[in-house]
Design an enzyme around this catalytic site. Structure first.
Site, PDB file in Angstrom:
ATOM      1  N   THR A  77       0.852  -1.182   0.000  1.00  0.00           N
ATOM      2  CA  THR A  77       0.000   0.000   0.000  1.00  0.00           C
ATOM      3  C   THR A  77       0.887   1.231   0.000  1.00  0.00           C
ATOM      4  O   THR A  77       2.109   1.136  -0.022  1.00  0.00           O
ATOM      5  CB  THR A  77      -0.907   0.033   1.244  1.00  0.00           C
TER       6      THR A  77
ATOM      7  N   SER B 243       1.460   3.063   2.410  1.00  0.00           N
ATOM      8  CA  SER B 243       2.018   3.353   3.725  1.00  0.00           C
ATOM      9  C   SER B 243       2.706   2.171   4.384  1.00  0.00           C
ATOM     10  O   SER B 243       3.200   2.297   5.489  1.00  0.00           O
ATOM     11  CB  SER B 243       0.905   3.842   4.669  1.00  0.00           C
ATOM     12  N   CYS B 244       2.726   1.001   3.763  1.00  0.00           N
ATOM     13  CA  CYS B 244       3.340  -0.139   4.418  1.00  0.00           C
ATOM     14  C   CYS B 244       4.252  -0.860   3.454  1.00  0.00           C
ATOM     15  O   CYS B 244       4.207  -0.663   2.259  1.00  0.00           O
ATOM     16  CB  CYS B 244       2.290  -1.112   4.953  1.00  0.00           C
ATOM     17  N   GLY B 245       5.086  -1.720   4.005  1.00  0.00           N
ATOM     18  CA  GLY B 245       6.015  -2.446   3.150  1.00  0.00           C
ATOM     19  C   GLY B 245       6.560  -3.653   3.854  1.00  0.00           C
ATOM     20  O   GLY B 245       5.836  -4.537   4.243  1.00  0.00           O
TER      21      GLY B 245
END
Length: 287
Positions: free
Chosen positions: A112, A114-116
């Protein structure tokens, strides 16, 4: 081609007064990245610099490291039922002979804005796939990279002044590359801070500028493990963020010889790793 911004109707309430007006919003669309025709990852991004984003993503995954390893990048036609091009799918073709590593790094194929990455196993994955060690010199005669706190403190204002879309939307992250003397090299914006970094690194790959061994990477917002990973994979020695780092980002920085600075606001900052590149004694004397 998707646009960077879009207009939407909004009901505005100010001091009890209600009005209707159009508002400018940052655009967010999915981008599917394919590698030699095979689907690899999907990320939510702000349209623009898609080829650089894909190239930078593959640098962070250990696939690409030199411009001659990249054959070409194209948009995939026929992405819809009627065969029209949405410009939301790109295919990266590597040059003949390029060995494709096991692209995992503990990553889900869907990310997304905002995440990884997450998980301690990712530290080992970055360590084993990084092409360059984070070195302080660009040759035997070059002095070590060393930055004064006052120079670092000046960078957020320079980044903010260079942001174009943020002024219209307030909804974009930015990433900027500076020389060790504080000169702005490049800046990219995106709804995802990791995409903005990929766009910077991808452009550097295309220009034959990797590794970025004497640069400072500044990001708006926090410094996640993924951003530290991208800095390490591009050979960047200094990562600075205006907000907090994560614990795993600090761990990776310490293990990789990366200088990590957080809460870079005004004349204040926290140095979490790689303090040997910061002129701390001069700062202490001034204090």
């Amino acid at each position: 081609m998707g646009r960077v911004t879009e207009r939407r109707k909004v009901i505005r309430i100010r001091d009890g007064a209600v009005s209707t007006r159009p508002d400018t919003l940052v655009a967010e669309e999915p981008l599917e990245i394919r590698l030699n025709g095979k689907p690899l990852a999907i990320t939510m991004r702000t349209p623009g610099d898609d080829f650089a984003l894909a190239a930078g993503f593959l640098v962070s995954e250990g696939v690409l490291g030199r411009a001659d390893e990249l054959q070409n990048i194209v948009y995939c036609a026929g992405a819809t039922v009627d065969g029209s091009n949405t410009y939301n799918i790109v295919d990266v073709r590597t040059a003949p002979g390029v060995v494709i590593p096991d692209i995992t790094l503990e990553r889900n194929v869907y990310t997304t804005s905002s995440c990884g990455l997450c998980g301690k196993a990712s530290l080992d994955a970055v360590r084993t796939t990084a092409r360059w060690s984070i070195d302080d010199t660009a040759g035997d005669t070059a002095p070590p990279v060393r930055l004064g706190p006052e120079l670092l403190a000046s960078l957020p204002d320079r980044l903010r002044a260079a942001q174009r879309v943020f002024d219209r939307t307030g909804g974009l992250h930015a990433a900027a590359l500076f020389t060790e003397d504080g000169e702005l090299v490049d800046i990219r914006e995106d709804v995802g801070r990791h995409n903005a970094v990929d766009k910077l690194v991808g452009r550097a790959l295309q220009n034959g500028s990797l590794p970025l061994s004497r640069t400072v990477l500044l990001v708006s917002g926090r410094a996640s493990f993924e951003l530290a990973q991208k800095a390490v994979m591009a050979g960047i020695p200094v990562l600075a963020a205006v907000s907090a780092p994560s614990s795993l980002a600090v761990d990776l920085a310490a293990e990789s010889n990366l200088t990590l600075v957080g809460f870079l606001r005004g004349t204040s900052m926290n140095v979490y790793a790689g303090e040997h590149r910061i002129a701390l004694q001069a700062a202490a004397a001034q204090g």
